[in-house]
Design an enzyme around this catalytic site. Sequence first.
Site, PDB file in Angstrom:
ATOM      1  N   ARG A  33       0.873  -1.104   0.299  1.00  0.00           N
ATOM      2  CA  ARG A  33      -0.083  -0.023   0.102  1.00  0.00           C
ATOM      3  C   ARG A  33       0.896   1.233   0.109  1.00  0.00           C
ATOM      4  O   ARG A  33       0.665   2.204  -0.566  1.00  0.00           O
ATOM      5  CB  ARG A  33      -1.177  -0.029   1.362  1.00  0.00           C
ATOM      6  N   TYR A  91     -16.352  19.252 -13.422  1.00  0.00           N
ATOM      7  CA  TYR A  91     -16.613  17.758 -13.577  1.00  0.00           C
ATOM      8  C   TYR A  91     -17.575  17.578 -12.516  1.00  0.00           C
ATOM      9  O   TYR A  91     -17.488  17.612 -11.336  1.00  0.00           O
ATOM     10  CB  TYR A  91     -15.246  17.141 -13.273  1.00  0.00           C
ATOM     11  N   ASP A 131      -6.980  20.703 -11.914  1.00  0.00           N
ATOM     12  CA  ASP A 131      -7.571  19.522 -12.560  1.00  0.00           C
ATOM     13  C   ASP A 131      -7.211  19.438 -14.002  1.00  0.00           C
ATOM     14  O   ASP A 131      -7.613  20.374 -14.638  1.00  0.00           O
ATOM     15  CB  ASP A 131      -8.983  19.316 -12.395  1.00  0.00           C
ATOM     16  N   LYS A 163      -7.981   9.211 -18.684  1.00  0.00           N
ATOM     17  CA  LYS A 163      -8.084   9.945 -20.051  1.00  0.00           C
ATOM     18  C   LYS A 163      -6.989   9.797 -20.782  1.00  0.00           C
ATOM     19  O   LYS A 163      -6.354   8.644 -21.260  1.00  0.00           O
ATOM     20  CB  LYS A 163      -8.723  11.130 -19.611  1.00  0.00           C
TER      21      LYS A 163
HETATM   22  C1  LIG Z   1     -12.711  11.541 -15.608  1.00  0.00           C
HETATM   23  C2  LIG Z   1     -12.544  12.895 -14.749  1.00  0.00           C
HETATM   24  C3  LIG Z   1     -12.353  12.966 -13.554  1.00  0.00           C
HETATM   25  C4  LIG Z   1     -12.433  11.689 -12.665  1.00  0.00           C
HETATM   26  O1  LIG Z   1     -11.574  10.818 -12.939  1.00  0.00           O
HETATM   27  P1  LIG Z   1     -11.724   9.122 -12.631  1.00  0.00           P
HETATM   28  O2  LIG Z   1     -10.694   8.733 -13.229  1.00  0.00           O
HETATM   29  O3  LIG Z   1     -12.813   8.804 -13.648  1.00  0.00           O
HETATM   30  O4  LIG Z   1     -12.210   8.750 -11.432  1.00  0.00           O
HETATM   31  C5  LIG Z   1     -11.928  14.094 -12.892  1.00  0.00           C
HETATM   32  N1  LIG Z   1     -11.931  15.531 -13.720  1.00  0.00           N
HETATM   33  C6  LIG Z   1     -11.990  15.138 -14.997  1.00  0.00           C
HETATM   34  C7  LIG Z   1     -11.901  16.720 -15.771  1.00  0.00           C
HETATM   35  C8  LIG Z   1     -12.444  13.967 -15.532  1.00  0.00           C
HETATM   36  O5  LIG Z   1     -12.686  13.997 -16.943  1.00  0.00           O
END
Ligand SMILES: *Cc1c(COP(=O)(O)O)cnc(C)c1O
Length: 381
Positions: A46, A98, A170, A195
């Site tokens: 972990r 988001y 983000d 992504k």
């Molecule tokens: C998909 C996404 C998230 C969340 O990420 P996960 O890997 O699905 O938990 C946060 N911010 C943005 C802009 C996203 O597109």
Amino acid sequence: MKFGTKAVHAGVEPDPTTGAIMTPIYQTTTYVQESPAMHKGYAYARGANPTRNALQNSLAALENGKFAICFSSGMGATDAVIKLLSPGDEVITSHDLYGGSYRMFRHVFEKYGIKFHFVDLTNTGNVASLINNNTKLFWLETPTNPLMNIVDIQAYVELARGKNILVAIDNTFASPFLQNPLDLGADIVMHSVTKYIGGHSDVIMGALVVNNEKLHQKLHFIMNSCGAVPGPQDSFLVLRGIKTLHLRMERHCLNGRKIAEYLKGHPKVGKVYWPGFPDHPNHAVAKKQMKDFGGMISFTLRDNSMKKATKLMESVKIFSLAESLGGVESLINHPASMTHASIPKEERIKSGLVDSLIRLSIGVEDFEDLTADLEQALKKV
Ligand SMILES: *Cc1c(COP(=O)(O)O)cnc(C)c1O
């Protein structure tokens, strides 16, 4: 070192025991110790795993940061940042955040006494009057989803200066190829690695990148205490994905431009949201802080009808109708009924999320085939 070289090499050393050029998948939970508390830097998985460490070193290099920490999802990474705060603390964030971040802030953390202000961050004037001694975090997202608004990162770094306010970005939509917030003075970069960084629609993962050692220690403590860590197999897949991140992003950007321009010239299309257009309201900021404009595009139909939008989304053949983004394959999505369905209709329409709004995640296929696919689908509308 430039970005492409870092994408291929950073963080990855030949395996010390065999010389394997690729970091092995260290599928283990624990590590044998020579004597109590005498070990090679690994005690329990972990806390640390060599495959995950290689990935963290690679991600830190790509964001020009000193430290990266990986989490089991983007939401797991965001959760760790909010856990830096205490009851009574306040966060200023975007009103077109988001959806998953909005849900976590509102429905998980508000009940622990943390206050969130959701405002239009494209106008810094909206923020100054909200700052007080309890303000501890700016949580920014740029470009935003799905309307592709651009927030001026440097302006918020200036606003936070000397006030003991952390600035977190983000950076999922931009990817580290297009935008590096730490270079602009931000404290924390968050990625949904799921992504563009993973890039192949096969791994859920998140990451934080920072420069400050104390901040890294605090986040590492939260990671190890709360336990939202990714596994070694997923870490390996992301390391593999990163090796082509620069190549994929170049193609996403080229295809994005071609398709945004195609849509803008189409008689059945209404508005096209893409920050690369000179008439995009925040184009100048996008140009200042991003290397290029990416492959995310939203558009509406001139005849704004849910039925016609549905027909279009049912008629595409190469685009797949699905949530998510940033993979090699092109996706089409209907925010009003899919990703943003939880927002009440009136609020949705007020912020521009009309019934015919369609979001595209442009992949790395040949753009001629993608435009031909949209052309045949638009003919049926
Ligand atoms: C998909 C996404 C998230 C969340 O990420 P996960 O890997 O699905 O938990 C946060 N911010 C943005 C802009 C996203 O597109």
